[in-house]
Design a protein around this motif. Sequence first.
Motif, PDB file in Angstrom:
ATOM      1  N   UNK A 118       0.829  -1.200   0.000  1.00 57.90           N
ATOM      2  CA  UNK A 118       0.000   0.000   0.000  1.00 57.90           C
ATOM      3  C   UNK A 118       0.871   1.260   0.000  1.00 57.90           C
ATOM      4  N   UNK A 119       1.900   1.290   0.834  1.00 61.94           N
ATOM      5  CA  UNK A 119       2.786   2.459   0.904  1.00 61.94           C
ATOM      6  C   UNK A 119       3.522   2.686  -0.413  1.00 61.94           C
ATOM      7  N   UNK A 120       4.046   1.624  -1.009  1.00 58.71           N
ATOM      8  CA  UNK A 120       4.801   1.748  -2.264  1.00 58.71           C
ATOM      9  C   UNK A 120       3.875   2.175  -3.406  1.00 58.71           C
ATOM     10  N   UNK A 121       2.706   1.573  -3.502  1.00 59.61           N
ATOM     11  CA  UNK A 121       1.771   1.933  -4.584  1.00 59.61           C
ATOM     12  C   UNK A 121       1.258   3.360  -4.448  1.00 59.61           C
ATOM     13  N   UNK A 122       1.131   3.864  -3.228  1.00 65.01           N
ATOM     14  CA  UNK A 122       0.723   5.260  -3.030  1.00 65.01           C
ATOM     15  C   UNK A 122       1.801   6.221  -3.507  1.00 65.01           C
ATOM     16  N   UNK A 123       3.038   5.744  -3.618  1.00 68.31           N
ATOM     17  CA  UNK A 123       4.160   6.547  -4.110  1.00 68.31           C
ATOM     18  C   UNK A 123       4.391   6.310  -5.611  1.00 68.31           C
ATOM     19  N   UNK A 124       3.407   5.682  -6.272  1.00 67.98           N
ATOM     20  CA  UNK A 124       3.473   5.370  -7.710  1.00 67.98           C
ATOM     21  C   UNK A 124       4.582   4.350  -8.025  1.00 67.98           C
TER      22      UNK A 124
END
Length: 147
Positions: A118-124
């Motif tokens: 979730x954290x990585x995907x929120x950072x594209x």
Amino acid sequence: MIDILNRELLHMEDKLKQKNITTKINVAINAVAHADPNSVRIVVHNFLTNAIKFSNRNGLIEISAWLEDDESVSFCLKDNGVGMRPEYLSTLFKSQVTSATGTENESGTGMGLLFCKDLIEKQKGKIWAKSALGRGTELCFMLPAGH
């Protein structure tokens, strides 16, 4: 990237010493991501915690980061620990998993890697894992490059 990694390695120093785990670091000076540093720190911490948990005594953790192209930075953390079965590996980033016990009975919640995704995907960015039972696990993420 190197500053975050060094801070987390210092934070985990006692746990690394406890199992006599060696770290080998190969982080390119230009491996700079355009991302929230605290989010990256949480993911690096989680990767390290998992690698220590599933490494045997006298293990090795290899950490690398590099500029993939002008657009992205990759970060990978590889241990030579117990590894995972393919069917378990395929569920890592899909839902809460049943947390396996570490090599010295360390426990967890099974939520860590899902939270990291979730954290990585929120950072594209994107996140993935490779593993072979009995040979170790490699956890990686890719983020947009910072300029």
